[in-house]
Every structure is written in C-alpha cells, then in structure tokens.
Write a protein that holds these residues in place. Structure first.
Motif, PDB file in Angstrom:
ATOM      1  N   GLU A  83      39.271  32.188  35.686  1.00 48.13           N
ATOM      2  CA  GLU A  83      39.953  33.190  35.150  1.00 48.13           C
ATOM      3  C   GLU A  83      39.534  33.432  33.673  1.00 48.13           C
ATOM      4  O   GLU A  83      40.049  34.206  33.121  1.00 48.13           O
ATOM      5  N   GLY A 104      43.026  44.088  43.211  1.00 48.34           N
ATOM      6  CA  GLY A 104      44.082  43.264  42.491  1.00 48.34           C
ATOM      7  C   GLY A 104      44.135  41.775  42.379  1.00 48.34           C
ATOM      8  O   GLY A 104      44.069  41.183  41.355  1.00 48.34           O
ATOM      9  N   VAL A 105      43.558  41.275  43.565  1.00 49.95           N
ATOM     10  CA  VAL A 105      43.520  39.958  43.774  1.00 49.95           C
ATOM     11  C   VAL A 105      42.318  39.323  42.898  1.00 49.95           C
ATOM     12  O   VAL A 105      42.051  38.270  42.432  1.00 49.95           O
ATOM     13  N   GLN A 108      42.879  39.476  39.535  1.00 48.06           N
ATOM     14  CA  GLN A 108      43.938  38.251  39.011  1.00 48.06           C
ATOM     15  C   GLN A 108      43.101  36.788  38.943  1.00 48.06           C
ATOM     16  O   GLN A 108      43.115  36.040  38.034  1.00 48.06           O
ATOM     17  N   ARG A 109      42.210  36.737  39.835  1.00 53.66           N
ATOM     18  CA  ARG A 109      41.657  35.420  40.079  1.00 53.66           C
ATOM     19  C   ARG A 109      40.094  35.320  39.079  1.00 53.66           C
ATOM     20  O   ARG A 109      39.860  34.244  38.776  1.00 53.66           O
ATOM     21  N   ASP A 113      41.006  43.092  34.074  1.00 54.22           N
ATOM     22  CA  ASP A 113      41.847  44.010  33.977  1.00 54.22           C
ATOM     23  C   ASP A 113      41.660  44.797  35.441  1.00 54.22           C
ATOM     24  O   ASP A 113      40.385  44.876  35.751  1.00 54.22           O
ATOM     25  N   GLY A 124      47.507  47.075  42.314  1.00 53.28           N
ATOM     26  CA  GLY A 124      47.437  45.835  41.557  1.00 53.28           C
ATOM     27  C   GLY A 124      48.813  45.121  41.268  1.00 53.28           C
ATOM     28  O   GLY A 124      48.894  44.085  41.656  1.00 53.28           O
ATOM     29  N   ARG A 125      49.938  46.087  41.215  1.00 59.59           N
ATOM     30  CA  ARG A 125      51.195  45.478  41.257  1.00 59.59           C
ATOM     31  C   ARG A 125      51.562  44.873  42.534  1.00 59.59           C
ATOM     32  O   ARG A 125      52.212  43.793  42.383  1.00 59.59           O
ATOM     33  N   GLY A 128      50.413  41.483  42.605  1.00 65.28           N
ATOM     34  CA  GLY A 128      51.027  40.444  41.740  1.00 65.28           C
ATOM     35  C   GLY A 128      50.523  40.444  40.102  1.00 65.28           C
ATOM     36  O   GLY A 128      50.922  39.834  39.521  1.00 65.28           O
ATOM     37  N   LEU A 129      49.840  41.500  40.142  1.00 58.45           N
ATOM     38  CA  LEU A 129      48.984  41.824  38.571  1.00 58.45           C
ATOM     39  C   LEU A 129      50.039  41.939  38.049  1.00 58.45           C
ATOM     40  O   LEU A 129      50.770  43.215  37.947  1.00 58.45           O
ATOM     41  N   ARG A 133      47.745  43.801  32.549  1.00 57.79           N
ATOM     42  CA  ARG A 133      46.495  43.601  32.987  1.00 57.79           C
ATOM     43  C   ARG A 133      46.006  44.799  33.695  1.00 57.79           C
ATOM     44  O   ARG A 133      45.017  44.916  34.443  1.00 57.79           O
TER      45      ARG A 133
END
Length: 310
Positions: A83, A104-105, A108-109, A113, A124-125, A128-129, A133
């Motif tokens: 991260e 998006g994943v 996140q990882r 952004d 992205g949403r 779960g971002l 971001r």
C-alpha cells in the motif's frame, strides 16, 4: 460467408518484438491488452491494471470478478504489492471489463489513486475504494502524478462497441461482463520530467481532430478489432493518432488473447474477432511511408520505446 479459422502466428513476427530494454530513465512495461506500467523507479502510473483475464466461457455465460490471486501475483512480480508502493495512479482507458475489471482493486492494494472518468469512479466505488482515492478528470487539464503528467483527451471506442453507454452506479462484482459499459474513452498523453512523451490510445477508435496541436515521441496504439475494419478506418486511425502527434515510434497493444492468463505465453486474438495480419500489413505500409518505427512489446519487460529504431 465462411469464418476464417485459427489465429495469426506470432512466430514470423519475432523481429517486431524489438523494443530495447530500459537501462535508465522511465521504462514502459507491457502487461497485456492496454495495461502499461510507466515507471522511473521513484514514481509510476499504470493504465488499466487488468490482470484477472477471466475465461471466454465465464465472460460469455457467467459472472466475472477480480481474481485476487492473479492480481497479487502480478503486483508482486512488478514490485508493487504494498500500500506504500511507488504507484501513484491506476488509469482506465475506458471501462469495459478487459480494461477496468481490476482497476479499483489494484488501486486499493497499491495505495494508488484511481484516475479517470465518472464511469471509472463507479468501478472504484464498487471495489470499496474511498472517494478521496478517486479522481475524476477534466478533459484537457493536466494531472500531475509525481514525475509524470497525464492529460486526458476525449476519444471513441473502436466499432463495434459491444457494451456501449456509461456506468451510472457502483459495479459490485461478481456481475455480468455487460455491467462494464464502455464509459468515456480516452486518448492519454503521458509526459515525464525527463522530457519524454507518449500517447496511449487504448482502443482503435478516435475523434477526428481531437489530438490536433499535441505532440508525443511515442504512440502506444490499441489495435483490438482494427483488423476487421475497412482499410479507410485503419488509415484514418493512423492519421488521427500517430500523424497527428508526430510520433516517430509506434508500439502496438491490445492484440493479445485476453481470455488467456498472463502466466502463459501471449497469443494473438483469433480471426473470429480480429485480424492482426491485416493490421500489420496496412500499418506497416504507413509506417514505411512516413519512416516511423513499428514495434510489438514484450510482456513483463521494462522497455525504452524512446530509443527504439525507426
């Protein structure tokens, strides 16, 4: 009409896989379809970040979702599985599943952004971002990302667009492939503090005149479905991208069979969906006429397209 069987043979094209390995300065690593890692060792940006590559059967008949194992393996191989990685942004060129499924994943990882369209924001949403971001761009406005500056120019998808339209609500996998509508398609100008520039054209469509006044040393051209267009489209595509920005080096992307995992050797898309032979014949003629270098990238290898031969 009888459908042409089989797929193009990459063996006779070996001489085109000749982009030099990067020694210093920014490198570009091809990771299948239109996924490209621009990386100078301090900062990096990644277009698409598509690593899951679900099978044709699953795409056609089932539901698809990011494959955590395949994503993790790819990020580890690239040294981005943290991260606090140097990756500043994941940038979908448009939001079909073969571009944005994992975006998006991956963001996140890696701590990056997600940068792109309103449709990309909903992808992205759905992953779960958080909103802080996610950056929705303004066409033509430069976005500074460490050593890199990206400028997004509105473009178009190569016909036919099987999943047209925009995404208007979060995409929460697993879902049908059709949930990943095309959204806004982009031509992306990439600049680096070294002065090197590139155009990323993720799909073989274009908006006439959209790139007028821009310049790029290198053009990464998506050629998926280009080989089944009429020759006028191929010539117009070259004129509206390569000629428009004055690129002297062209590297072709989006020719590989994206239903095949990245841990297996790449192969061309079958003739049922594309014809790389036609693409290389027509673009090869145009490149020769204009003394532009035409190349194919080698997967997983950090390359220096700015020093490629013409």
């Amino acid at each position: 009409m009888r459908m042409k069987p089989g797929r193009p043979d990459l063996g006779p094209l070996a001489s085109l896989f000749d982009v030099p390995s990067a020694a210093d300065g920014p490198a570009v690593t091809f990771l299948g379809v239109s996924t490209l890692l621009f990386d100078d060792g301090e900062h990096a940006v990644l277009t698409d970040g598509f690593f899951s590559r679900p099978s044709l059967l699953k795409v056609g008949l089932g539901r698809i979702a990011p494959d955590a194992g395949r994503i993790g393996s790819a990020l580890a191989r690239l040294g981005l599985d943290d991260e606090r990685s140097r990756l500043r942004a994941v940038v979908p060129v448009h939001t079909h599943f073969d571009h944005a499924l994992d975006s998006g994943v991956v963001a996140q990882r890696t701590g990056a952004d997600l940068v792109g369209s309103e449709s990309a924001a909903y992808v992205g949403r759905g992953a779960g971002l958080p909103d802080d971001r996610i950056h929705v761009v303004t066409p033509g406005a430069p976005v500074e990302l460490g050593s890199f500056t990206l400028t997004f120019v509105e473009s178009d998808h190569c016909p036919p667009d099987r999943y047209p339209g925009r995404i208007s609500s979060p995409v929460v996998p697993p879902v049908r492939a059709a949930a990943y509508r095309c959204g806004e398609a982009w031509s992306i100008h990439v600049g680096h503090t070294s002065g090197r520039t590139a155009l990323v054209q993720g799909s073989a469509g274009f908006v006439p005149g959209a790139l007028a006044g821009m310049s790029a040393d290198v053009a990464y051209l998506g050629v998926g479905q280009l080989g089944v267009q009429d020759e006028d489209h191929l010539r117009a595509y070259w004129a509206e991208t390569v000629t428009a920005v004055g690129a002297r080096t062209v590297v072709l992307t989006h020719w590989d069979d994206f239903f095949r995992p990245l841990d297996r050797p790449l192969r061309a898309l079958p003739y049922a969906g594309d014809d790389l032979d036609v693409t290389l014949r027509v673009l090869g003629e145009l490149a020769a006429e204009q003394r532009v270098g035409l190349h194919l990238p080698t997967v997983w290898r950090g390359e220096d397209p700015w020093s490629a031969r013409a």
